[in-house]
Design a protein around this motif. Sequence first.
Motif, short mmCIF file in Angstrom:
data_model
loop_
_atom_site.label_atom_id
_atom_site.label_comp_id
_atom_site.label_asym_id
_atom_site.label_seq_id
_atom_site.Cartn_x
_atom_site.Cartn_y
_atom_site.Cartn_z
N LEU A 48 0.83 -1.19 0.00
CA LEU A 48 0.00 0.00 0.00
C LEU A 48 0.87 1.25 0.00
O LEU A 48 0.55 2.25 -0.64
CB LEU A 48 -0.92 -0.03 1.23
N ASP A 49 1.98 1.21 0.69
CA ASP A 49 2.95 2.30 0.73
C ASP A 49 4.33 1.75 0.38
O ASP A 49 4.54 0.54 0.37
CB ASP A 49 2.97 2.96 2.11
N CYS A 50 5.25 2.65 0.11
CA CYS A 50 6.63 2.25 -0.21
C CYS A 50 7.33 1.75 1.04
O CYS A 50 6.95 2.07 2.16
CB CYS A 50 7.39 3.45 -0.76
N LEU A 51 8.38 0.99 0.81
CA LEU A 51 9.26 0.63 1.91
C LEU A 51 9.90 1.91 2.45
O LEU A 51 9.95 2.93 1.75
CB LEU A 51 10.34 -0.34 1.42
N ALA A 52 10.42 1.86 3.65
CA ALA A 52 10.97 3.06 4.29
C ALA A 52 12.21 3.60 3.57
O ALA A 52 12.43 4.81 3.54
CB ALA A 52 11.30 2.77 5.75
N ASP A 53 13.01 2.71 2.98
CA ASP A 53 14.25 3.15 2.31
C ASP A 53 14.04 3.35 0.82
O ASP A 53 13.46 2.49 0.15
CB ASP A 53 15.36 2.12 2.52
N GLU A 54 14.54 4.47 0.30
CA GLU A 54 14.54 4.72 -1.13
C GLU A 54 15.70 3.95 -1.76
O GLU A 54 16.71 3.69 -1.11
CB GLU A 54 14.71 6.21 -1.42
N GLU A 55 15.55 3.62 -3.04
CA GLU A 55 16.57 2.87 -3.78
C GLU A 55 16.70 3.45 -5.18
O GLU A 55 15.74 3.97 -5.73
CB GLU A 55 16.18 1.39 -3.91
N ASN A 142 4.18 5.49 7.66
CA ASN A 142 3.75 6.78 8.20
C ASN A 142 4.58 7.95 7.71
O ASN A 142 4.59 9.01 8.32
CB ASN A 142 3.80 6.72 9.74
N GLY A 143 5.29 7.80 6.60
CA GLY A 143 6.15 8.86 6.09
C GLY A 143 5.41 9.87 5.23
O GLY A 143 4.18 9.91 5.16
#
Length: 190
Positions: A48-55, A142-143
């Motif tokens: 539903l949302d992205c993982l916390a870390d960008e890649e 929650n970001g």
Amino acid sequence: MKLFRTIEAVADGNYIVGDVVDFTLNDGEEVQALAVKQEDDGMLFVLLDCLADEECMNEKSSNRGGFIAADLCAKLNGAILDRFPAEIREKMVAFSNGLLLRLPTEKEIFGKNVYGKDEGDAVYQWEPMKERRYRIAFQGKNGAWEWYWLANQVDGSAARFAFVLNYGNANFSIASYAYGVRPAFKISNP
């Protein structure tokens, strides 16, 4: 589309499009997965949302070989897959290319190829993505609103892939830039 039910972990596998499954990755990150398409061998989910870390898609600014050859594809099916709890991994079904995790495509999100290479008539927009809210994703549960990668190479470019802007519209960027990751996976039918 309203979310139908929120289910803890993998339950009994009797999912319907719109269900949301809550689970915790092995490193403690809490995620939710949205059921987006019933296929013959299982229900297709996307976080539903992205993982916390960008890649980044690739360390070098190249889209040679497409998503399947990208650094992010290897990371999804290595380090990121390893973060998924065994209860989920055991019920995953591989996609036709053998991957257990992949990124959504531009046509699955938008119903057409705006910037990416044409996907043909067999691919269509996932029902929940017809509502802008489900095209929008946050960084982590929650970001802030997040831009996130799609699997499509951009036509006429040697270095760009398609992605989704934080407000749910299509765009493209250089493969070496870091954006959100919203994995898709399939859970076997009961």
